[in-house]
Enzyme design. Sequence first.
Site, PDB file in Angstrom:
ATOM      1  N   SER A 134      98.932  95.639  96.036  1.00  0.00           N
ATOM      2  CA  SER A 134      97.692  96.286  96.447  1.00  0.00           C
ATOM      3  C   SER A 134      96.587  96.178  95.410  1.00  0.00           C
ATOM      4  O   SER A 134      95.425  96.031  95.741  1.00  0.00           O
ATOM      5  CB  SER A 134      97.946  97.771  96.734  1.00  0.00           C
ATOM      6  OG  SER A 134      98.466  98.413  95.580  1.00  0.00           O
ATOM      7  N   CYS A 135      96.942  96.231  94.113  1.00  0.00           N
ATOM      8  CA  CYS A 135      95.879  96.330  93.125  1.00  0.00           C
ATOM      9  C   CYS A 135      95.848  95.200  92.128  1.00  0.00           C
ATOM     10  O   CYS A 135      94.845  95.002  91.455  1.00  0.00           O
ATOM     11  CB  CYS A 135      95.989  97.653  92.370  1.00  0.00           C
ATOM     12  SG  CYS A 135      97.483  97.795  91.377  1.00  0.00           S
ATOM     13  N   GLY A 136      96.923  94.485  91.926  1.00  0.00           N
ATOM     14  CA  GLY A 136      96.916  93.398  90.970  1.00  0.00           C
ATOM     15  C   GLY A 136      96.852  93.895  89.543  1.00  0.00           C
ATOM     16  O   GLY A 136      97.368  94.946  89.212  1.00  0.00           O
TER      17      GLY A 136
ATOM     18  N   CYS B  83      95.358  95.765  87.080  1.00  0.00           N
ATOM     19  CA  CYS B  83      94.333  96.799  87.063  1.00  0.00           C
ATOM     20  C   CYS B  83      93.978  97.259  85.656  1.00  0.00           C
ATOM     21  O   CYS B  83      93.068  98.046  85.487  1.00  0.00           O
ATOM     22  CB  CYS B  83      94.790  98.003  87.882  1.00  0.00           C
ATOM     23  SG  CYS B  83      95.006  97.625  89.624  1.00  0.00           S
TER      24      CYS B  83
END
Length: 294
Positions: free
Chosen positions: A117-119, A121
Amino acid sequence: MPKTSVTPLTIIKVDKNSIINTEDFLAAEEPLEIRLGYGASSNRTQKSISVTMRTPGNDFELAIGFLFTEGIIENAAQISSIKHCNGLHENVVKVELLDGLDLDMSKLERNFYTTSSCGVCGKSSIDAVKTVCRLPEFVSSEIQFSAEKIYQLPDLLRQNQTIFGKTGGLHGCALFDANGKLLIAREDVGRHNALDKLIGATLQQGLFPLNQYLLLLSGRASFELIQKAYMAGIKVVAAVGAPSGLAVQMAADAGITLIGFLRGEKFNIYCGAERINTNTQLIHRSEQLSTLLK
């Protein structure tokens, strides 16, 4: 399409007039560990550098793209071998680099734990990216893309998203030339994985640098996707969704043309309008109005 990319499931479908049992397909999501072997032949180091949740398929491209966009390798020729550790469908990819390859060890000391979802971050600013990643110098791009061609790109990408067509649950990205021809497309449950797969494929196919192509993203344009595009030398990025504020800042600083909300026959240009061939008088007037309003 790899069998492991989708998972069949019997579901109950409910609508106003009926309740039925039917077969559905879900996008598969499984962990992939990337292990790296490097150093002199007499003293090899083996290190696990990433665990990411991805859609199985194109795992080698994902590993190569990840290593490149994180600045660990400069090209695919630096890889001596790449394989699954325990058979074709296992979730561990082992990448062996050339003997004696000089690496920036500070990059390997970072912990690369990403999610679909966020990689990555942990990069909180553009300056942080520039201190971690190798930002290559590519020749400047004078390429232009017409608005009429750009309008057509989301439909072309959708036609090439095989797994999305069955599941409706994947991100996609694609490279297009100035004539609107789709060169390569990849999809994954993680938007950053999809782009790493695409970049890894272009490295393997010798398409670098990518400054003559447009990158299309099926969702929003996040900061990390612009960073990966920058690493690959991409000069034009278009997204079906919205960009983040930091993504726009990154694109402007990197000299990237950034388009968002590409839907139907309209889109927004956030920076780099000179590469979009449309009604230049209207763009010029818009820039003048923007200056007057400041």
